[in-house]
Write a protein that holds these residues in place. Sequence first.
Motif, PDB file in Angstrom:
ATOM      1  N   THR A   1       0.668  -1.179  -0.020  1.00  0.00           N
ATOM      2  CA  THR A   1      -0.023  -0.049  -0.123  1.00  0.00           C
ATOM      3  C   THR A   1       0.880   1.144  -0.262  1.00  0.00           C
ATOM      4  N   ALA A   2       1.961   1.137   0.491  1.00  0.00           N
ATOM      5  CA  ALA A   2       2.999   2.319   0.689  1.00  0.00           C
ATOM      6  C   ALA A   2       3.385   2.745  -0.767  1.00  0.00           C
ATOM      7  N   GLU A   3       3.589   1.693  -1.748  1.00  0.00           N
ATOM      8  CA  GLU A   3       4.089   1.956  -2.820  1.00  0.00           C
ATOM      9  C   GLU A   3       3.103   2.143  -4.164  1.00  0.00           C
ATOM     10  N   GLY A   4       1.697   1.638  -3.800  1.00  0.00           N
ATOM     11  CA  GLY A   4       0.357   1.332  -4.412  1.00  0.00           C
ATOM     12  C   GLY A   4       0.591   0.534  -5.412  1.00  0.00           C
ATOM     13  N   GLY A   5       1.493  -0.586  -5.130  1.00  0.00           N
ATOM     14  CA  GLY A   5       1.534  -1.457  -6.316  1.00  0.00           C
ATOM     15  C   GLY A   5       2.273  -2.855  -5.847  1.00  0.00           C
ATOM     16  N   ILE A   6       2.824  -3.486  -6.616  1.00  0.00           N
ATOM     17  CA  ILE A   6       3.722  -4.726  -6.222  1.00  0.00           C
ATOM     18  C   ILE A   6       5.027  -4.324  -5.959  1.00  0.00           C
ATOM     19  N   SER A   7       5.410  -5.396  -4.808  1.00  0.00           N
ATOM     20  CA  SER A   7       6.723  -5.343  -4.176  1.00  0.00           C
ATOM     21  C   SER A   7       6.857  -6.900  -4.037  1.00  0.00           C
ATOM     22  N   VAL A   8       8.430  -7.095  -4.268  1.00  0.00           N
ATOM     23  CA  VAL A   8       8.736  -8.245  -4.102  1.00  0.00           C
ATOM     24  C   VAL A   8       9.793  -8.457  -2.946  1.00  0.00           C
ATOM     25  N   LEU A   9       9.391  -9.649  -2.024  1.00  0.00           N
ATOM     26  CA  LEU A   9      10.122  -9.894  -1.205  1.00  0.00           C
ATOM     27  C   LEU A   9      11.084 -10.899  -1.329  1.00  0.00           C
ATOM     28  N   VAL A  10      12.332 -10.685  -1.359  1.00  0.00           N
ATOM     29  CA  VAL A  10      13.459 -11.334  -1.615  1.00  0.00           C
ATOM     30  C   VAL A  10      13.900 -12.352  -0.422  1.00  0.00           C
ATOM     31  N   GLU A  11      14.163 -13.623  -0.467  1.00  0.00           N
ATOM     32  CA  GLU A  11      14.496 -14.342   0.831  1.00  0.00           C
ATOM     33  C   GLU A  11      15.410 -15.281   0.106  1.00  0.00           C
ATOM     34  N   ASP A  12      15.969 -16.051   1.108  1.00  0.00           N
ATOM     35  CA  ASP A  12      16.853 -17.209   0.845  1.00  0.00           C
ATOM     36  C   ASP A  12      18.201 -17.175  -0.171  1.00  0.00           C
TER      37      ASP A  12
END
Length: 165
Positions: free
Chosen positions: A89-100
């Motif tokens: 919601t902060a970006e008003g769109g898609i974010s990608v969580l990077v892990e591993d």
Amino acid sequence: MILILIGIGGIFAMKMDLTIRRADQDDIEMMTQLLKVLFSIEEDFIFNEEKQRRGLEIMLEDRENRCVFIAEYNSQIVGMISGQVLISTAEGGISVLVEDLIVKEVYRKRSIGKELLFKIEEWAALKKAKRLQLLSENDNFPALNFYRHLNWNDTGLICLNKNDI
């Protein structure tokens, strides 16, 4: 990829047979072993082969919103990274969580981690992500320096979790 080595005898160039590709079910065993190494570094996680295997299976099921890339060097899996689509919601769109993100210790300092991160960035761009985010141990200075060198920014946020739900 060409790796430049500087040693007592001079400068040497060595061709690395490095491939970054999407993981599949056949890679789960090796990726589970990589997660064992990663979780030995991270204080907050305890390796549990069954849980990690199940998590990888779930990641591989939804190829639209999740991805796992592996790095192969001379046909041997030496590293991995995962990403998951979130809505910010902060970006008003898609974010990608990077892990591993993990590279076997003997293969570090060869730009493999950087190539894995670049691959996730490419995937995130295809998803039209506005931001990438990741978590790192706050005292894992080699990892923090690595991310900062690649223009990742510190935030003022801290991560909290709740396990008994």
